[in-house]
Motif scaffolding. Structure first.
Motif, PDB file in Angstrom:
ATOM      1  N   ARG A 414      18.947 -16.422 -53.533  1.00  0.00           N
ATOM      2  CA  ARG A 414      18.056 -15.280 -53.758  1.00  0.00           C
ATOM      3  C   ARG A 414      17.678 -14.582 -52.466  1.00  0.00           C
ATOM      4  N   ARG A 415      18.681 -14.251 -51.663  1.00  0.00           N
ATOM      5  CA  ARG A 415      18.421 -13.641 -50.364  1.00  0.00           C
ATOM      6  C   ARG A 415      17.830 -12.247 -50.461  1.00  0.00           C
ATOM      7  N   LYS A 416      18.008 -11.554 -51.598  1.00  0.00           N
ATOM      8  CA  LYS A 416      17.571 -10.167 -51.688  1.00  0.00           C
ATOM      9  C   LYS A 416      16.168 -10.011 -52.272  1.00  0.00           C
ATOM     10  N   VAL A 417      15.550 -11.098 -52.680  1.00  0.00           N
ATOM     11  CA  VAL A 417      14.281 -11.013 -53.400  1.00  0.00           C
ATOM     12  C   VAL A 417      13.166 -10.493 -52.497  1.00  0.00           C
ATOM     13  N   VAL A 418      12.359  -9.556 -53.048  1.00  0.00           N
ATOM     14  CA  VAL A 418      11.174  -9.043 -52.361  1.00  0.00           C
ATOM     15  C   VAL A 418       9.964  -9.278 -53.250  1.00  0.00           C
ATOM     16  N   GLN A 419       8.807  -9.059 -52.699  1.00  0.00           N
ATOM     17  CA  GLN A 419       7.571  -9.132 -53.479  1.00  0.00           C
ATOM     18  C   GLN A 419       7.333  -7.792 -54.157  1.00  0.00           C
ATOM     19  N   GLY A 428      12.734   0.872 -55.084  1.00  0.00           N
ATOM     20  CA  GLY A 428      13.175  -0.226 -55.920  1.00  0.00           C
ATOM     21  C   GLY A 428      13.433  -1.468 -55.103  1.00  0.00           C
ATOM     22  N   GLY A 429      13.509  -2.603 -55.763  1.00  0.00           N
ATOM     23  CA  GLY A 429      13.801  -3.867 -55.105  1.00  0.00           C
ATOM     24  C   GLY A 429      14.058  -4.946 -56.128  1.00  0.00           C
ATOM     25  N   ALA A 439      15.838  -6.137 -61.233  1.00  0.00           N
ATOM     26  CA  ALA A 439      15.891  -4.919 -60.423  1.00  0.00           C
ATOM     27  C   ALA A 439      14.722  -4.045 -60.867  1.00  0.00           C
ATOM     28  N   VAL A 440      13.733  -3.931 -60.006  1.00  0.00           N
ATOM     29  CA  VAL A 440      12.453  -3.307 -60.371  1.00  0.00           C
ATOM     30  C   VAL A 440      12.294  -1.968 -59.658  1.00  0.00           C
ATOM     31  N   THR A 441      11.900  -0.953 -60.399  1.00  0.00           N
ATOM     32  CA  THR A 441      11.604   0.364 -59.843  1.00  0.00           C
ATOM     33  C   THR A 441      10.130   0.676 -60.055  1.00  0.00           C
ATOM     34  N   ARG A 442       9.476   1.158 -58.985  1.00  0.00           N
ATOM     35  CA  ARG A 442       8.095   1.611 -59.132  1.00  0.00           C
ATOM     36  C   ARG A 442       8.109   3.140 -59.209  1.00  0.00           C
ATOM     37  N   HIS A 443       7.529   3.672 -60.278  1.00  0.00           N
ATOM     38  CA  HIS A 443       7.510   5.119 -60.468  1.00  0.00           C
ATOM     39  C   HIS A 443       6.378   5.743 -59.662  1.00  0.00           C
ATOM     40  N   GLN A 444       6.382   7.070 -59.584  1.00  0.00           N
ATOM     41  CA  GLN A 444       5.383   7.760 -58.768  1.00  0.00           C
ATOM     42  C   GLN A 444       3.958   7.523 -59.248  1.00  0.00           C
ATOM     43  N   ASP A 445       3.800   7.252 -60.558  1.00  0.00           N
ATOM     44  CA  ASP A 445       2.455   6.980 -61.081  1.00  0.00           C
ATOM     45  C   ASP A 445       2.040   5.522 -60.890  1.00  0.00           C
ATOM     46  N   GLY A 446       2.905   4.726 -60.232  1.00  0.00           N
ATOM     47  CA  GLY A 446       2.584   3.325 -59.966  1.00  0.00           C
ATOM     48  C   GLY A 446       3.096   2.359 -61.007  1.00  0.00           C
TER      49      GLY A 446
END
Length: 505
Positions: A414-419, A428-429, A439-446
């Motif tokens: 899991r070398r690519k994992v972020v908080q 994204g991360g 694979a998680v994306t944070r939208h502009q509204d949070g």
């Protein structure tokens, strides 16, 4: 504000081609609407064969439309290496067929409205130092041996030092999006064209059956005119290896327009040309390579390109910035023809490196000759099911070892994992949640959305591409949009959606 789309696609007209809605039967099914697919359609247009072309997204907007659009037989420091690896006679075939492709593309462009902004330009490789200048001398002799007109020059006006340049005269540049849409219009009276029509499955037989948009297309022959085949037959994903590079466009700020198309002799890659739009001169430039899915390498490549454009051309802001993907073949030559001996009616073409315009046209000629039962001088040279262990064995082992490391390292370690809290708005991360990599994306509204980070091709972990807002696979080059929808193969299935539960560990 920098636009995150290719310069050529910015002013494209609406597409007139429908999505497939009915079952059909054809003699030849062409999968992919890039330069290979449409050149093949042109070659088959007047043969009496029933032909249909299926583009998964939109004609002109994929690999061809994301290129710098240099139509040239100058493929970097290519010809001396080909002579050493293959001998002069086989290298001459490569050279002459790509020279023919330059002429063929230019002739077709002249049939298109506005000529697809075709301009005749000289192509240059430029040296940065004495050692590179000596390499150009060797390459010049190799080109001459193969019958290509080339010469060493030193008086080309450029905004940086180049002690020597290798000039290929009489080459071309154009607008690739306008070219493909114009070519589609030329063939559409006799060839059925479909967009938004992705092939999800192929069942081989006589005829074979393609599953597209829930419909069935029966075809005598299938041509996979995609960057990399979307089937595992022939295992071309183990023989052609993906890499990316950033591409940018910007208005030239009053500097003299460089006359020609240019690429560096050494690393880092510096490739550029100009274009004229609305009375303004623009620079189109590509930067150094990076590993797909590696966000740090990509950021470094973009920063390097920005710094170089500022230093050499005074460009402070980019109008367009995108990334392009290419596939490097293990032995330096594209794979074209029948995928395997057991599937002679499944035809493929892949591994064009960064020279897909002329090589795509050559591949279309080879495949057309195969379908029509005629000989082609480059068919054996580029035969898809060839084996050249001495020429490509080292690359084959090295690249597939890297892929194996990604499969083990990314999934198990899991070398690519972020908080998740480190993912900013619009970013994204890859996040580990409940033992899964998402694979998680944070939208502009949070708010957050998530899809599986496991590529649906063979299970590598995708990485976030902040420039194109895509999830890219480092192993075999599949790309997905931020919602998980397939953009390019070899994957054909989307990344699975996941509900994001902020309370779950």
């Amino acid at each position: 504000m920098t636009k995150g789309l290719p310069f050529w696609c910015d002013q494209a007209s609406p597409s007139p081609y429908p999505a497939l809605e009915d079952d059909m039967r054809v003699d030849v099914a062409i999968v992919g609407g890039g330069i290979l697919g449409l050149h093949l359609a042109w070659r088959l247009r007047d043969t009496g064969l029933r032909v249909a072309l299926f583009e998964a997204r939109r004609i002109g907007f994929q690999a061809t439309g994301r290129s710098t659009a240099k139509v040239t037989s100058q493929h970097g420091l290519k010809y001396d290496r080909l002579i050493r690896d293959l001998g002069a006679e086989r290298a001459r075939i490569y050279a002459q067929e790509n020279e023919k492709a330059v002429r063929d593309i230019a002739s077709l462009a002249r049939l298109i409205e506005g000529r697809a902004d075709l301009e005749q330009k000289d192509a240059y490789i430029f040296a940065a130092d004495k050692d590179q200048a000596e390499q150009l001398e060797v390459e010049c002799k190799a080109a001459a041996q193969l019958g290509i007109n080339a010469e060493i020059v030193s008086n080309v006006p450029l905004p940086f030092s180049a002690p020597a340049l290798l000039r290929f005269p009489g080459q071309y540049q154009f607008d690739p999006c306008r070219y493909l849409m114009g070519l589609a219009k030329l063939v559409s009276d006799k060839i059925a064209l479909f967009e938004q029509s992705r092939v999800l499955e192929i069942e081989y037989g006589s005829p074979s059956c393609l599953s597209i948009n829930g419909r069935v297309v029966k075809a005598g022959r299938i041509v996979l005119a995609t960057q990399i085949p979307i089937v595992n037959d022939g295992f071309f994903f183990t023989k052609s290896f993906p890499f990316g590079h950033p591409v940018a466009a910007a208005p030239l700020p009053g500097n003299p327009r460089p006359e020609g198309m240019f690429i560096s002799a050494g690393a880092p890659t510096r490739s550029f040309r100009t274009a004229r739009r609305d009375g303004q001169d623009w620079l189109i430039a590509a930067g150094k390579e990076f590993k797909l899915g590696d966000a740090e390498q990509q950021r470094d490549a973009i920063a390097d390109l920005r710094a170089w454009l500022l230093d050499c051309f005074g460009i402070q802001a980019l109008s367009h910035l995108w990334t392009n993907e290419d596939f490097r073949p293990m032995d330096g030559l594209a794979f074209v023809g029948a995928a395997t001996a057991s599937q002679p009616d499944l035809l493929v073409a892949t591994g064009f490196e960064a020279w897909g315009l002329t090589q795509g046209a050559v591949a279309a000629d080879i495949i057309a000759s195969t379908i029509l039962g005629t000989e082609h001088p480059a068919a054996d040279l580029l035969r898809a099911n060839r084996v050249r262990p001495l020429a490509g064995g080292g690359t084959f082992v090295a690249e597939n070892s890297k892929i194996a490391a990604h499969l083990v390292g990314d999934r198990l370690l899991r070398r690519k994992v972020v908080q998740v809290e480190d993912i900013g708005p619009g970013e994204g991360g890859v996040v580990s949640k409940k033992g899964k990599q998402l694979a998680v994306t944070r939208h502009q509204d949070g708010s957050l959305s998530a899809v599986s980070a496991v590529c649906t091709h063979l299970g590598c972990i995708v990485g976030w591409n902040a420039t194109d807002r895509t999830w890219d696979c480092p192993c075999h080059g599949s790309r997905f949009d931020e919602s998980g929808k397939v953009l390019t193969g070899p994957a054909v299935s989307p990344l699975a959606r996941h509900e994001w539960d902020p309370s779950a560990p």
